[in-house]
Scaffold this motif. Structure first.
Motif, short mmCIF file in Angstrom:
data_model
loop_
_atom_site.label_atom_id
_atom_site.label_comp_id
_atom_site.label_asym_id
_atom_site.label_seq_id
_atom_site.Cartn_x
_atom_site.Cartn_y
_atom_site.Cartn_z
N TYR A 223 30.56 36.80 50.82
CA TYR A 223 30.66 37.06 52.26
C TYR A 223 32.13 37.01 52.70
CZ TYR A 223 29.98 36.63 57.27
OH TYR A 223 30.04 36.84 58.63
N PRO A 224 32.63 37.95 53.47
CA PRO A 224 31.91 38.95 54.27
C PRO A 224 31.62 40.27 53.56
CG PRO A 224 34.22 39.01 54.84
CD PRO A 224 34.07 37.91 53.82
N GLU A 225 31.83 40.33 52.25
CA GLU A 225 31.46 41.53 51.52
C GLU A 225 29.93 41.62 51.42
OE1 GLU A 225 33.51 43.83 50.67
OE2 GLU A 225 35.33 42.73 51.21
N SER A 226 29.43 42.72 50.92
CA SER A 226 28.01 43.03 50.98
C SER A 226 27.23 42.47 49.79
CB SER A 226 27.82 44.55 51.00
OG SER A 226 28.25 45.10 49.77
N THR A 227 25.91 42.53 49.92
CA THR A 227 25.02 42.17 48.82
C THR A 227 25.31 43.04 47.60
OG1 THR A 227 23.31 41.50 50.39
CG2 THR A 227 22.60 41.99 48.14
N ALA A 228 25.53 44.32 47.81
CA ALA A 228 25.83 45.23 46.70
C ALA A 228 27.09 44.80 45.96
CB ALA A 228 25.98 46.66 47.22
N THR A 229 28.09 44.33 46.68
CA THR A 229 29.33 43.86 46.05
C THR A 229 29.06 42.66 45.15
OG1 THR A 229 30.66 44.66 47.90
CG2 THR A 229 31.65 42.98 46.50
N ALA A 230 28.15 41.80 45.56
CA ALA A 230 27.82 40.62 44.74
C ALA A 230 27.28 41.04 43.38
CB ALA A 230 26.82 39.74 45.47
N PHE A 231 26.42 42.06 43.36
CA PHE A 231 25.91 42.55 42.08
C PHE A 231 27.05 43.09 41.20
CE2 PHE A 231 21.80 42.50 44.20
CZ PHE A 231 20.91 42.25 43.16
N GLU A 232 27.96 43.83 41.78
CA GLU A 232 29.09 44.39 41.04
C GLU A 232 29.92 43.27 40.40
OE1 GLU A 232 31.33 46.75 43.73
OE2 GLU A 232 29.64 48.06 44.25
N ILE A 233 30.23 42.24 41.20
CA ILE A 233 31.07 41.15 40.70
C ILE A 233 30.32 40.34 39.65
CG2 ILE A 233 32.17 38.97 41.36
CD1 ILE A 233 32.87 40.29 44.04
N ALA A 234 29.04 40.07 39.89
CA ALA A 234 28.25 39.30 38.91
C ALA A 234 28.21 40.02 37.56
CB ALA A 234 26.84 39.08 39.44
N ALA A 235 28.04 41.33 37.59
CA ALA A 235 28.02 42.10 36.35
C ALA A 235 29.37 42.08 35.66
CB ALA A 235 27.60 43.54 36.64
N ARG A 236 30.42 42.26 36.43
CA ARG A 236 31.77 42.33 35.85
C ARG A 236 32.19 41.00 35.24
NH1 ARG A 236 33.67 45.43 39.60
NH2 ARG A 236 34.39 43.79 41.02
N LEU A 237 31.83 39.89 35.88
CA LEU A 237 32.26 38.57 35.40
C LEU A 237 31.33 37.99 34.34
CD1 LEU A 237 33.46 36.87 38.71
CD2 LEU A 237 34.82 38.05 36.97
N GLY A 238 30.12 38.53 34.21
CA GLY A 238 29.20 38.04 33.19
C GLY A 238 28.27 36.93 33.63
N TYR A 239 27.97 36.88 34.94
CA TYR A 239 26.95 35.94 35.40
C TYR A 239 25.59 36.33 34.81
CZ TYR A 239 29.77 33.45 38.91
OH TYR A 239 30.70 32.65 39.55
N ASP A 240 24.70 35.34 34.67
CA ASP A 240 23.37 35.61 34.11
C ASP A 240 22.45 36.28 35.11
OD1 ASP A 240 23.95 34.36 31.61
OD2 ASP A 240 23.67 32.40 32.57
#
Length: 280
Positions: free
Chosen positions: A21-38
């Motif tokens: 936040y304040p970025e979007s839900t879609a951005t969270a998926f992008e970052i999670a994928a890029r950083l390697g979150y489960d």
């Protein structure tokens, strides 16, 4: 001497969509994928995508990032999201979790002014829990403070361990804000602790959600304790990155939080394995 084998802990590490936040839900998926979150935990709030199960499913499939938990819309700013009836909100959160394959719905205790909901909350959650395999993790909260005054905003209690819930969520920013003994609270939750919101805090009157390691909470000790106990729930990084000056700074904070979490989850396992290795 034989070298210890470091096993991957059973607990999965997820990114809360609230952490961008304040970025979007879609951005969270992008970052999670890029950083390697489960995986991710969906904070259902005013972002329309966070409320749309099919949109969330498409994001999950596109990025290859599973949805591990759904945070029901319990905040003041989400009073009209998914109905104004709090029971309807929980039913929709459960339905979303079931459809998305998430194992946990995170829910806050009611506000004190939600009198009917608060009166039936404990028994009502038990009824709902008996209708699904999804776990309702009731989250510890804190008193609201202003200067030298304290307001008890949650009912039946901000300290959820004072009541009989099937499952708990512990939030380490909230333990800081309530000035609780975090390790003692985790002990009271026992094997009913199903979910962790990992963040740090300094014990101020604000709910800070600092990156783990930047406050005074025993984040490392909690992670090591959970790993040593065989905890198989989810650990969710839920930090405040609103002050990040750039997307790169936000992502660096979330990478730091992920590394901290994985390092301390693995530390207890590594120590345990080392004790089991015979000396030569």
């Amino acid at each position: 001497m034989a070298q210890p084998v470091v096993r991957i802990p059973e607990a999965k590490v997820a990114l809360s969509t609230a952490s961008v936040y304040p970025e979007s839900t879609a951005t969270a998926f992008e970052i999670a994928a890029r950083l390697g979150y489960d995986g991710v935990e969906i904070m259902v709030w005013t972002d329309p995508v966070s409320q749309d199960v099919e949109a969330l499913r498409r994001l999950s499939d596109h990025h290859g990032v599973p949805i591990l938990a759904v945070h029901a819309p319990c905040l003041l700013i989400t009073q009209r999201v998914w109905s104004t009836d709090p029971w309807v909100k929980l039913q929709r959160a459960r339905s979303a979790a079931e459809r998305l394959g998430a194992s946990t719905v995170v829910v806050h205790p009611p506000f004190r002014w939600q009198r009917g909901y608060a009166r039936e909350f404990v028994n009502g959650l038990w009824r709902m829990a008996g209708e699904t395999d999804v776990r309702f993790g009731v989250e510890n909260m804190y008193p609201w403070r202003y200067r030298d005054r304290e307001m008890l905003a949650y009912a039946p209690d901000w300290d959820v361990t004072n009541h009989d819930y099937r499952h708990f969520t512990v939030d380490l920013s909230h333990t800081a804000t309530s000035r609780s003994d975090t390790l003692a609270m985790v002990d009271r939750m026992g094997d009913r602790l199903a979910h962790v919101h990992l963040a740090d805090g300094s014990g101020s009157g604000k709910d800070e959600h600092l990156v783990p390691g930047r406050g005074n909470q025993p984040c490392a000790e909690v992670l090591e304790k959970l790993a040593g106990s065989g905890f198989d729930g989810h650990v969710v990084v839920e930090v405040n990155t609103r002050r990040a000056l750039s997307a790169a700074e936000r992502e660096a904070d979330l990478a730091e939080a992920l590394a901290f979490t994985r390092r301390h989850l693995a530390a207890s396992r590594a120590a345990g394995d080392e004790r089991k290795v015979p000396r030569t």
